[in-house]
Design a protein around this motif. Structure first.
Motif, PDB file in Angstrom:
ATOM      1  N   ASP A  51       0.854  -1.188   0.000  1.00 31.56           N
ATOM      2  CA  ASP A  51       0.000   0.000   0.000  1.00 31.56           C
ATOM      3  C   ASP A  51       0.890   1.238   0.000  1.00 31.56           C
ATOM      4  OD1 ASP A  51      -1.809   2.031   0.436  1.00 31.56           O
ATOM      5  OD2 ASP A  51      -2.789   1.067   2.139  1.00 31.56           O
ATOM      6  N   LEU A  52       0.875   1.961  -1.109  1.00 33.15           N
ATOM      7  CA  LEU A  52       1.755   3.118  -1.272  1.00 33.15           C
ATOM      8  C   LEU A  52       1.039   4.449  -1.009  1.00 33.15           C
ATOM      9  CD1 LEU A  52       3.664   1.889  -4.438  1.00 33.15           C
ATOM     10  CD2 LEU A  52       4.407   1.799  -2.057  1.00 33.15           C
ATOM     11  N   ALA A  53      -0.062   4.411  -0.265  1.00 35.40           N
ATOM     12  CA  ALA A  53      -0.862   5.611  -0.017  1.00 35.40           C
ATOM     13  C   ALA A  53      -0.075   6.719   0.686  1.00 35.40           C
ATOM     14  CB  ALA A  53      -2.102   5.259   0.797  1.00 35.40           C
ATOM     15  N   ASN A  82       6.880 -17.827  -4.465  1.00 33.41           N
ATOM     16  CA  ASN A  82       5.555 -18.158  -4.988  1.00 33.41           C
ATOM     17  C   ASN A  82       4.445 -17.302  -4.387  1.00 33.41           C
ATOM     18  OD1 ASN A  82       6.506 -20.245  -6.701  1.00 33.41           O
ATOM     19  ND2 ASN A  82       6.708 -21.552  -4.891  1.00 33.41           N
ATOM     20  N   CYS A  83       4.719 -16.033  -4.269  1.00 37.54           N
ATOM     21  CA  CYS A  83       3.778 -15.076  -3.713  1.00 37.54           C
ATOM     22  C   CYS A  83       3.507 -14.000  -4.775  1.00 37.54           C
ATOM     23  CB  CYS A  83       4.383 -14.457  -2.451  1.00 37.54           C
ATOM     24  SG  CYS A  83       3.336 -13.279  -1.611  1.00 37.54           S
ATOM     25  N   HIS A  84       2.249 -13.627  -4.962  1.00 36.58           N
ATOM     26  CA  HIS A  84       1.882 -12.588  -5.925  1.00 36.58           C
ATOM     27  C   HIS A  84       1.956 -11.226  -5.242  1.00 36.58           C
ATOM     28  CE1 HIS A  84       0.508 -15.507  -8.870  1.00 36.58           C
ATOM     29  NE2 HIS A  84      -0.050 -16.158  -7.860  1.00 36.58           N
ATOM     30  N   LEU A  85       2.649 -10.281  -5.867  1.00 34.94           N
ATOM     31  CA  LEU A  85       2.811  -8.948  -5.298  1.00 34.94           C
ATOM     32  C   LEU A  85       1.912  -7.964  -6.037  1.00 34.94           C
ATOM     33  CD1 LEU A  85       5.210  -7.387  -3.400  1.00 34.94           C
ATOM     34  CD2 LEU A  85       5.440  -6.307  -5.606  1.00 34.94           C
ATOM     35  N   TYR A  86       1.162  -7.180  -5.276  1.00 31.68           N
ATOM     36  CA  TYR A  86       0.279  -6.166  -5.835  1.00 31.68           C
ATOM     37  C   TYR A  86       0.632  -4.811  -5.242  1.00 31.68           C
ATOM     38  CZ  TYR A  86      -2.586 -10.138  -7.188  1.00 31.68           C
ATOM     39  OH  TYR A  86      -3.015 -11.324  -7.732  1.00 31.68           O
ATOM     40  N   LEU A  87       0.516  -3.772  -6.048  1.00 26.49           N
ATOM     41  CA  LEU A  87       0.678  -2.403  -5.580  1.00 26.49           C
ATOM     42  C   LEU A  87      -0.695  -1.743  -5.571  1.00 26.49           C
ATOM     43  CD1 LEU A  87       3.787  -1.257  -7.677  1.00 26.49           C
ATOM     44  CD2 LEU A  87       3.755  -2.385  -5.444  1.00 26.49           C
ATOM     45  N   ILE A  88      -0.997  -1.032  -4.474  1.00 22.10           N
ATOM     46  CA  ILE A  88      -2.279  -0.327  -4.393  1.00 22.10           C
ATOM     47  C   ILE A  88      -2.055   1.109  -3.922  1.00 22.10           C
ATOM     48  CG2 ILE A  88      -3.612  -2.435  -3.958  1.00 22.10           C
ATOM     49  CD1 ILE A  88      -3.802  -1.546  -1.000  1.00 22.10           C
ATOM     50  N   ASN A  89      -3.060   1.936  -4.149  1.00 20.72           N
ATOM     51  CA  ASN A  89      -3.102   3.321  -3.667  1.00 20.72           C
ATOM     52  C   ASN A  89      -1.915   4.159  -4.125  1.00 20.72           C
ATOM     53  OD1 ASN A  89      -5.565   2.912  -2.336  1.00 20.72           O
ATOM     54  ND2 ASN A  89      -4.531   2.136  -0.529  1.00 20.72           N
ATOM     55  N   ARG A 112       5.456  -4.295 -15.260  1.00 20.50           N
ATOM     56  CA  ARG A 112       6.040  -5.405 -14.493  1.00 20.50           C
ATOM     57  C   ARG A 112       5.204  -5.732 -13.252  1.00 20.50           C
ATOM     58  NH1 ARG A 112      12.347  -5.967 -12.837  1.00 20.50           N
ATOM     59  NH2 ARG A 112      12.167  -7.996 -11.863  1.00 20.50           N
ATOM     60  N   PHE A 113       4.566  -4.719 -12.686  1.00 20.61           N
ATOM     61  CA  PHE A 113       3.813  -4.892 -11.452  1.00 20.61           C
ATOM     62  C   PHE A 113       2.328  -5.036 -11.725  1.00 20.61           C
ATOM     63  CE2 PHE A 113       7.575  -2.561 -10.009  1.00 20.61           C
ATOM     64  CZ  PHE A 113       7.989  -3.403  -9.000  1.00 20.61           C
ATOM     65  N   GLU A 114       1.660  -5.710 -10.795  1.00 15.86           N
ATOM     66  CA  GLU A 114       0.207  -5.761 -10.824  1.00 15.86           C
ATOM     67  C   GLU A 114      -0.268  -4.609  -9.953  1.00 15.86           C
ATOM     68  OE1 GLU A 114      -1.898  -9.501 -10.829  1.00 15.86           O
ATOM     69  OE2 GLU A 114       0.041 -10.524 -10.697  1.00 15.86           O
ATOM     70  N   ILE A 115      -0.886  -3.624 -10.601  1.00 16.45           N
ATOM     71  CA  ILE A 115      -1.351  -2.429  -9.904  1.00 16.45           C
ATOM     72  C   ILE A 115      -2.858  -2.477  -9.842  1.00 16.45           C
ATOM     73  CG2 ILE A 115      -1.423   0.087  -9.951  1.00 16.45           C
ATOM     74  CD1 ILE A 115       1.257  -0.053 -11.542  1.00 16.45           C
ATOM     75  N   LYS A 116      -3.389  -2.344  -8.644  1.00 14.56           N
ATOM     76  CA  LYS A 116      -4.840  -2.399  -8.437  1.00 14.56           C
ATOM     77  C   LYS A 116      -5.377  -1.002  -8.172  1.00 14.56           C
ATOM     78  CE  LYS A 116      -5.030  -6.809  -8.823  1.00 14.56           C
ATOM     79  NZ  LYS A 116      -5.630  -7.413  -9.976  1.00 14.56           N
ATOM     80  N   GLN A 117      -6.661  -0.839  -8.417  1.00 14.35           N
ATOM     81  CA  GLN A 117      -7.320   0.428  -8.136  1.00 14.35           C
ATOM     82  C   GLN A 117      -7.229   0.729  -6.648  1.00 14.35           C
ATOM     83  OE1 GLN A 117      -8.108   2.408 -10.301  1.00 14.35           O
ATOM     84  NE2 GLN A 117      -8.862   1.387 -12.112  1.00 14.35           N
TER      85      GLN A 117
END
Length: 96
Positions: A38-40, A64-71, A88-93
């Motif tokens: 969480d990069l808020a 074996n862990c999925h990394l997501y970036l949010i905010n 490269r990254f999975e960025i979520k809303q």
């Protein structure tokens, strides 16, 4: 299970290294399927921040862990787009 990481300040060399080591220790001692960063709280991101995100992505993938970036704010999004890291990254809303 999921692991939530909330960097409390802009990245620098010291806290970047500590964050990487903490994630590595956590993922080697317990099984996490997802890691959410969480990069808020980040107003901007520098080279240490970008290198840290790449390192966290590598550590997560190795375990074996999925990394997501949010905010992500507009400045951080722009830096990721400028460097091509947005692909490269999975960025979520934004998450409330």
């Amino acid at each position: 299970m999921a692991l939530l990481i909330r960097p409390s300040d802009n990245f620098n060399q010291k806290n970047s290294f500590l964050l990487q080591k903490q994630l590595e220790k956590i993922l080697t001692t317990r099984s996490e399927n997802y890691c959410v960063v969480d990069l808020a709280t980040l107003n901007s991101i520098n080279n240490y921040g970008l290198m840290t995100l790449v390192a966290l992505h590598r550590i997560a993938r190795k375990n074996n862990c999925h990394l997501y970036l949010i905010n992500l704010n507009d400045s951080v999004k722009y830096c990721l787009e400028l460097t091509g890291l947005d692909r490269r990254f999975e960025i979520k809303q934004e998450v409330g």
